[in-house]
Design a protein around this motif. Structure first.
Motif, short mmCIF file in Angstrom:
data_model
loop_
_atom_site.label_atom_id
_atom_site.label_comp_id
_atom_site.label_asym_id
_atom_site.label_seq_id
_atom_site.Cartn_x
_atom_site.Cartn_y
_atom_site.Cartn_z
N VAL A 1 -0.76 7.66 1.12
CA VAL A 1 -1.24 8.88 1.73
C VAL A 1 -0.85 10.09 0.88
O VAL A 1 -1.68 10.95 0.62
N ALA A 2 0.39 10.13 0.43
CA ALA A 2 0.85 11.28 -0.36
C ALA A 2 0.05 11.47 -1.65
O ALA A 2 -0.30 12.60 -1.98
N PRO A 3 -0.25 10.39 -2.41
CA PRO A 3 -1.05 10.60 -3.62
C PRO A 3 -2.43 11.20 -3.33
O PRO A 3 -2.93 12.02 -4.09
N THR A 4 -3.05 10.81 -2.23
CA THR A 4 -4.36 11.34 -1.87
C THR A 4 -4.26 12.84 -1.59
O THR A 4 -5.09 13.62 -2.03
N ARG A 5 -3.21 13.23 -0.89
CA ARG A 5 -3.00 14.66 -0.60
C ARG A 5 -2.79 15.46 -1.88
O ARG A 5 -3.08 16.64 -1.93
N ALA A 6 -2.28 14.79 -2.93
CA ALA A 6 -2.04 15.45 -4.21
C ALA A 6 -3.28 15.44 -5.10
O ALA A 6 -3.21 15.83 -6.26
N ALA B 1 -4.04 4.19 5.19
CA ALA B 1 -4.27 4.41 3.75
C ALA B 1 -5.76 4.37 3.43
O ALA B 1 -6.25 5.19 2.65
N ALA B 2 -6.49 3.45 4.04
CA ALA B 2 -7.93 3.36 3.80
C ALA B 2 -8.65 4.60 4.33
O ALA B 2 -9.58 5.10 3.69
N GLU B 3 -8.22 5.12 5.47
CA GLU B 3 -8.86 6.29 6.06
C GLU B 3 -8.73 7.53 5.18
O GLU B 3 -9.61 8.38 5.18
N VAL B 4 -7.65 7.62 4.40
CA VAL B 4 -7.47 8.79 3.54
C VAL B 4 -7.98 8.55 2.13
O VAL B 4 -7.84 9.40 1.26
N GLY B 5 -8.56 7.36 1.88
CA GLY B 5 -9.24 7.15 0.61
C GLY B 5 -8.63 6.18 -0.37
O GLY B 5 -9.10 6.07 -1.50
N ALA B 6 -7.59 5.45 0.01
CA ALA B 6 -7.01 4.46 -0.89
C ALA B 6 -7.99 3.30 -1.09
O ALA B 6 -8.66 2.87 -0.15
N ALA B 7 -8.08 2.81 -2.32
CA ALA B 7 -8.89 1.63 -2.61
C ALA B 7 -7.98 0.40 -2.60
O ALA B 7 -6.81 0.49 -2.96
N PHE B 8 -8.51 -0.73 -2.19
CA PHE B 8 -7.71 -1.94 -2.08
C PHE B 8 -8.29 -3.05 -2.95
O PHE B 8 -9.50 -3.28 -2.95
N TYR B 9 -7.42 -3.75 -3.68
CA TYR B 9 -7.75 -4.98 -4.39
C TYR B 9 -6.88 -6.05 -3.77
O TYR B 9 -5.66 -5.99 -3.85
N THR B 10 -7.50 -7.03 -3.13
CA THR B 10 -6.73 -8.05 -2.42
C THR B 10 -6.47 -9.26 -3.32
O THR B 10 -6.84 -10.38 -2.99
N HIS B 11 -5.83 -9.01 -4.44
CA HIS B 11 -5.50 -10.06 -5.39
C HIS B 11 -4.06 -9.89 -5.84
O HIS B 11 -3.50 -8.80 -5.74
N ALA B 12 -3.49 -10.94 -6.34
CA ALA B 12 -2.13 -10.87 -6.87
C ALA B 12 -2.17 -10.34 -8.30
O ALA B 12 -3.10 -10.63 -9.05
N VAL B 13 -1.17 -9.56 -8.66
CA VAL B 13 -1.03 -9.12 -10.05
C VAL B 13 -0.40 -10.27 -10.82
O VAL B 13 0.66 -10.76 -10.45
N THR B 14 -1.08 -10.73 -11.86
CA THR B 14 -0.57 -11.85 -12.64
C THR B 14 0.14 -11.40 -13.91
O THR B 14 0.95 -12.13 -14.46
N ARG B 15 -0.17 -10.19 -14.36
CA ARG B 15 0.48 -9.68 -15.56
C ARG B 15 0.39 -8.16 -15.55
O ARG B 15 -0.63 -7.59 -15.17
N ALA B 16 1.49 -7.53 -15.94
CA ALA B 16 1.53 -6.06 -16.00
C ALA B 16 1.89 -5.64 -17.42
O ALA B 16 2.92 -6.06 -17.95
#
Length: 88
Positions: free
Chosen positions: A1-6, A49-64
């Motif tokens: 939520v905070a990042p969206t407000r920023a 979070a979705a209501e304020v505009g966050a996007a979701f990826y429903t996958h696991a991060v395998t490498r960063a």
């Protein structure tokens, strides 16, 4: 939520199975004003979070790839996600 407000565009990358709080049907009693089970609280937070505009990826991060900016995250679906900041 905070990042969206920023004025940023937050992205949540997480598998649908959730983490420790989501996987247990325990009551959350140590967070002020909350009288929910773990899964119920996670669901409400995701909805907010979705209501304020966050996007979701429903996958696991395998490498960063944290040695470059923006950061590059590879997911189990083969999708790549870039981010200027990470909260893990």
């Amino acid at each position: 939520v905070a990042p969206t407000r920023a004025g940023l565009s937050p992205v949540v990358v997480a598998p649908t199975g959730g983490g420790q709080l989501f996987g247990k049907g325990v009551w959350v009693e140590n967070f002020p004003g909350v009288n929910e089970t773990g899964p119920g609280l996670v669901w409400k937070m995701q909805q907010h979070a979705a209501e304020v505009g966050a996007a979701f990826y429903t996958h696991a991060v395998t490498r960063a790839h944290l040695d470059r900016r923006p950061f590059l995250l590879e997911t189990s679906s083969g999708a790549n996600v870039t981010a200027h900041a990470l909260i893990a």
